[in-house]
Design a protein around this motif. Structure first.
Motif, PDB file in Angstrom:
ATOM      1  N   PHE A   1      15.598 -28.731  11.399  1.00  0.00           N
ATOM      2  CA  PHE A   1      15.812 -27.909  12.593  1.00  0.00           C
ATOM      3  C   PHE A   1      15.594 -28.705  13.869  1.00  0.00           C
ATOM      4  CE2 PHE A   1      13.902 -25.213  15.903  1.00  0.00           C
ATOM      5  CZ  PHE A   1      14.958 -24.335  16.138  1.00  0.00           C
ATOM      6  N   PHE A   2      14.441 -29.388  13.947  1.00  0.00           N
ATOM      7  CA  PHE A   2      14.151 -30.178  15.148  1.00  0.00           C
ATOM      8  C   PHE A   2      15.106 -31.358  15.278  1.00  0.00           C
ATOM      9  CE2 PHE A   2       9.682 -28.440  14.637  1.00  0.00           C
ATOM     10  CZ  PHE A   2       9.776 -27.602  15.736  1.00  0.00           C
ATOM     11  N   GLY A   3      15.322 -32.037  14.154  1.00  0.00           N
ATOM     12  CA  GLY A   3      16.158 -33.232  14.207  1.00  0.00           C
ATOM     13  C   GLY A   3      17.588 -32.949  14.579  1.00  0.00           C
ATOM     14  N   GLU A   4      18.146 -31.853  14.070  1.00  0.00           N
ATOM     15  CA  GLU A   4      19.547 -31.541  14.334  1.00  0.00           C
ATOM     16  C   GLU A   4      19.738 -30.820  15.659  1.00  0.00           C
ATOM     17  OE1 GLU A   4      22.968 -32.369  13.771  1.00  0.00           O
ATOM     18  OE2 GLU A   4      22.067 -32.476  11.783  1.00  0.00           O
ATOM     19  N   SER A   5      18.855 -29.879  15.956  1.00  0.00           N
ATOM     20  CA  SER A   5      19.028 -29.048  17.150  1.00  0.00           C
ATOM     21  C   SER A   5      18.701 -29.787  18.436  1.00  0.00           C
ATOM     22  CB  SER A   5      18.154 -27.793  17.044  1.00  0.00           C
ATOM     23  OG  SER A   5      18.486 -27.039  15.907  1.00  0.00           O
TER      24      SER A   5
ATOM     25  N   PRO B   1       7.324 -27.855   1.145  1.00  0.00           N
ATOM     26  CA  PRO B   1       8.726 -28.189   1.448  1.00  0.00           C
ATOM     27  C   PRO B   1       9.292 -27.484   2.671  1.00  0.00           C
ATOM     28  CG  PRO B   1       8.448 -27.767  -0.901  1.00  0.00           C
ATOM     29  CD  PRO B   1       7.182 -27.320  -0.228  1.00  0.00           C
ATOM     30  N   ALA B   2       8.551 -26.515   3.248  1.00  0.00           N
ATOM     31  CA  ALA B   2       9.030 -25.880   4.477  1.00  0.00           C
ATOM     32  C   ALA B   2       9.167 -26.899   5.605  1.00  0.00           C
ATOM     33  CB  ALA B   2       8.081 -24.756   4.897  1.00  0.00           C
ATOM     34  N   GLY B   3       8.438 -28.016   5.466  1.00  0.00           N
ATOM     35  CA  GLY B   3       8.572 -29.086   6.459  1.00  0.00           C
ATOM     36  C   GLY B   3       9.990 -29.636   6.503  1.00  0.00           C
ATOM     37  N   ILE B   4      10.709 -29.559   5.357  1.00  0.00           N
ATOM     38  CA  ILE B   4      12.100 -30.023   5.330  1.00  0.00           C
ATOM     39  C   ILE B   4      12.942 -29.194   6.292  1.00  0.00           C
ATOM     40  CG2 ILE B   4      14.148 -30.321   3.883  1.00  0.00           C
ATOM     41  CD1 ILE B   4      12.290 -30.627   1.498  1.00  0.00           C
ATOM     42  N   PHE B   5      12.753 -27.860   6.248  1.00  0.00           N
ATOM     43  CA  PHE B   5      13.498 -26.990   7.157  1.00  0.00           C
ATOM     44  C   PHE B   5      13.209 -27.338   8.602  1.00  0.00           C
ATOM     45  CE2 PHE B   5      13.175 -23.352  10.022  1.00  0.00           C
ATOM     46  CZ  PHE B   5      14.493 -22.895  10.011  1.00  0.00           C
ATOM     47  N   TRP B   6      11.905 -27.480   8.926  1.00  0.00           N
ATOM     48  CA  TRP B   6      11.543 -27.740  10.316  1.00  0.00           C
ATOM     49  C   TRP B   6      12.018 -29.114  10.773  1.00  0.00           C
ATOM     50  CZ3 TRP B   6      10.487 -24.012  13.425  1.00  0.00           C
ATOM     51  CH2 TRP B   6       9.853 -22.857  12.964  1.00  0.00           C
ATOM     52  N   ALA B   7      11.932 -30.106   9.896  1.00  0.00           N
ATOM     53  CA  ALA B   7      12.412 -31.443  10.258  1.00  0.00           C
ATOM     54  C   ALA B   7      13.923 -31.418  10.509  1.00  0.00           C
ATOM     55  CB  ALA B   7      12.067 -32.440   9.154  1.00  0.00           C
TER      56      ALA B   7
ATOM     57  N   ILE C   1      11.310 -36.608   8.791  1.00  0.00           N
ATOM     58  CA  ILE C   1      11.864 -36.076   7.545  1.00  0.00           C
ATOM     59  C   ILE C   1      11.516 -36.979   6.358  1.00  0.00           C
ATOM     60  CG2 ILE C   1      14.158 -37.185   7.628  1.00  0.00           C
ATOM     61  CD1 ILE C   1      15.247 -34.396   6.702  1.00  0.00           C
ATOM     62  N   VAL C   2      11.351 -38.268   6.603  1.00  0.00           N
ATOM     63  CA  VAL C   2      10.902 -39.177   5.541  1.00  0.00           C
ATOM     64  C   VAL C   2       9.433 -38.898   5.215  1.00  0.00           C
ATOM     65  CG1 VAL C   2      10.654 -41.582   4.855  1.00  0.00           C
ATOM     66  CG2 VAL C   2      12.576 -40.910   6.271  1.00  0.00           C
ATOM     67  N   VAL C   3       8.646 -38.553   6.227  1.00  0.00           N
ATOM     68  CA  VAL C   3       7.259 -38.145   5.999  1.00  0.00           C
ATOM     69  C   VAL C   3       7.224 -36.948   5.052  1.00  0.00           C
ATOM     70  CG1 VAL C   3       5.161 -37.253   7.080  1.00  0.00           C
ATOM     71  CG2 VAL C   3       6.498 -39.018   8.243  1.00  0.00           C
ATOM     72  N   CYS C   4       8.121 -35.970   5.290  1.00  0.00           N
ATOM     73  CA  CYS C   4       8.215 -34.802   4.398  1.00  0.00           C
ATOM     74  C   CYS C   4       8.567 -35.231   2.979  1.00  0.00           C
ATOM     75  CB  CYS C   4       9.279 -33.829   4.910  1.00  0.00           C
ATOM     76  SG  CYS C   4       8.894 -33.043   6.470  1.00  0.00           S
ATOM     77  N   ALA C   5       9.576 -36.081   2.863  1.00  0.00           N
ATOM     78  CA  ALA C   5      10.057 -36.488   1.537  1.00  0.00           C
ATOM     79  C   ALA C   5       8.976 -37.196   0.748  1.00  0.00           C
ATOM     80  CB  ALA C   5      11.283 -37.389   1.685  1.00  0.00           C
ATOM     81  N   MET C   6       8.307 -38.148   1.345  1.00  0.00           N
ATOM     82  CA  MET C   6       7.285 -38.907   0.621  1.00  0.00           C
ATOM     83  C   MET C   6       6.051 -38.052   0.330  1.00  0.00           C
ATOM     84  SD  MET C   6       8.754 -41.763   0.077  1.00  0.00           S
ATOM     85  CE  MET C   6      10.322 -40.863   0.076  1.00  0.00           C
TER      86      MET C   6
ATOM     87  N   LEU D   1       4.900 -21.187   9.919  1.00  0.00           N
ATOM     88  CA  LEU D   1       4.714 -21.693  11.289  1.00  0.00           C
ATOM     89  C   LEU D   1       3.746 -22.874  11.321  1.00  0.00           C
ATOM     90  CD1 LEU D   1       4.524 -18.317  13.250  1.00  0.00           C
ATOM     91  CD2 LEU D   1       6.409 -19.974  13.244  1.00  0.00           C
ATOM     92  N   ILE D   2       2.748 -22.876  10.433  1.00  0.00           N
ATOM     93  CA  ILE D   2       1.820 -23.997  10.355  1.00  0.00           C
ATOM     94  C   ILE D   2       2.575 -25.283  10.022  1.00  0.00           C
ATOM     95  CG2 ILE D   2       0.032 -25.019   8.867  1.00  0.00           C
ATOM     96  CD1 ILE D   2      -1.192 -23.302  10.948  1.00  0.00           C
ATOM     97  N   GLU D   3       3.518 -25.208   9.073  1.00  0.00           N
ATOM     98  CA  GLU D   3       4.330 -26.378   8.728  1.00  0.00           C
ATOM     99  C   GLU D   3       5.192 -26.808   9.914  1.00  0.00           C
ATOM    100  OE1 GLU D   3       4.126 -28.272   6.083  1.00  0.00           O
ATOM    101  OE2 GLU D   3       2.541 -26.998   5.279  1.00  0.00           O
ATOM    102  N   GLY D   4       5.709 -25.832  10.663  1.00  0.00           N
ATOM    103  CA  GLY D   4       6.495 -26.166  11.845  1.00  0.00           C
ATOM    104  C   GLY D   4       5.684 -26.885  12.904  1.00  0.00           C
TER     105      GLY D   4
END
Length: 365
Positions: A301-305, A293-299, A106-111, A20-23
């Motif tokens: 989730f937010f980006g698609e939903s 990498p949990a940020g990838i899931f949240w990015a 999501i690019v923030v997560c990747a880098m 949840l912190i990553e979210g």
């Protein structure tokens, strides 16, 4: 049965907390990007959020770490605090939020997932580690670095088509202002933003190495954070006033800009740092690193939903970077395990040697 359930719950709580912190981190990143879309300067944001963080940290340290605060007036420590503030806040944060403005969360997560790869290279350059190609840990790290680099290049060079046609949430109203939360940059500077975020991660790698060595000299992390945040805030105001000469941009109003500054300062200073320190004391630093990498899931989730603006290239590239991230971490874990085994063997030989010598001596007598 109750003890078994209690044990399982105790395992679930740290997991869900870090998840949840990553979210929350990604949600704040999206909000910051949206505020920049309304005209907020990233320089103003970095300066004011760190100023508020400095006030909160200084009050906390004076109350709970008063004795340690009396010991900071040391020339070498002051120099380290200055460097930590310069590299970790003035340089890294300004680069990161400028990169966010021209890309997406999501690019923030990747880098950000390139951090272990940069640390590995810095350790090689500074000769803190050796390139042992016969070592399993080294080979895992090298594979992770290559995979991470391929993923980062994919994110930078291939945006790809959108995965959904458009946002599915309605604009919000905040004090009479029509507010659209945004996820992907509308500018044509995607590669430039990605490069800035990669540079920010590189400086964070340097900053983390200085922070670790500083902690060995002065083992009070909260005081270290307080001091370098204050230095970083002063430096940021000086640099950002020059970079953003429009003094009107520094006038805050009761809108999203002020809200995101307050939330970022409180969350980053009081919530995330304390929660991560608590979980680190329970599970160790590797456990906390595993959730990056949990940020990838949240990015995703937010980006698609909510926005429908995720692009195939950025999603695929970020997942590849995540695989590389975990591979490097596995290499680090393998290296730590091997070092521990070698240390145990060395200790055992030290214990046995005197016993053998005594036996030999007894025989001679």
């Amino acid at each position: 049965m109750e003890s078994l359930l209690g044990g399982k719950m105790w395992e679930v709580i740290p997991f869900m907390t870090m998840f949840l912190i990553e979210g929350c981190t990604i949600a704040l990143t999206i909000t910051a990007k949206s505020a920049m879309g309304l005209g907020m300067s990233q320089f103003v944001f970095v300066a004011y959020s760190n100023a508020l963080s400095s006030v909160l940290l200084l009050a906390y340290s004076l109350i709970y770490h008063r004795d340690s605060m009396k010991k900071i007036f040391n020339g070498k420590l002051i120099t380290r605090f200055f460097l930590l503030g310069l590299i970790g806040i003035t340089i890294a944060q300004n680069l990161a939020f400028t990169g966010l403005r021209d890309s997406s969360p999501i690019v923030v997560c990747a880098m950000g997932l390139l951090l272990p790869s940069f640390q590995f290279f810095l350790n090689l350059i500074l000769r803190k580690t050796e390139l042992k190609l016969k070592s399993k840990a080294t080979r895992m790290k090298l594979v992770g670095v290559v995979v991470s680099s391929v993923g980062a290049l994919t994110v930078a060079l291939y945006l790809g088509p959108s995965m959904l046609p458009g946002p599915i949430i309605r604009p919000l109203m905040l004090h009479g202002t029509k507010l659209n939360f945004v996820f992907v940059a509308t500018t044509q500077e995607w590669m430039f933003g990605t490069l800035l975020l990669a540079c920010a991660t590189f400086f964070i790698a340097i900053w983390s190495m200085i922070q670790v060595s500083t902690f060995k000299r002065f083992p009070d992390m909260m005081v270290i954070v307080t001091c370098y945040t204050i230095f970083g805030t002063l430096q940021t105001f000086f640099v950002d006033i020059i970079a953003n000469g429009d003094l009107n941009a520094w006038k805050l109003q009761m809108d999203l800009e002020l809200l995101i500054i307050v939330l970022t300062a409180i969350f980053g200073t009081l919530v995330r740092s304390r929660v991560q320190a608590w979980i680190m004391s329970l599970k160790g630093p590797m456990y906390v690193a595993m959730f990056k990498p949990a940020g990838i899931f949240w990015a995703n989730f937010f980006g698609e939903s909510f926005f429908g603006t995720l692009c195939y290239g950025s999603v695929i590239g970020t997942i590849v970077v995540g695989v590389g991230y975990y591979t490097v971490l596995l290499g680090v874990k393998e290296e730590a395990r091997k070092d521990q085994e070698d240390s145990t063997k060395f200790d055992s030989s030290d214990i046995k040697a005197p016993l053998l010598q005594n036996q030999d001596g007894d025989e001679q007598v």
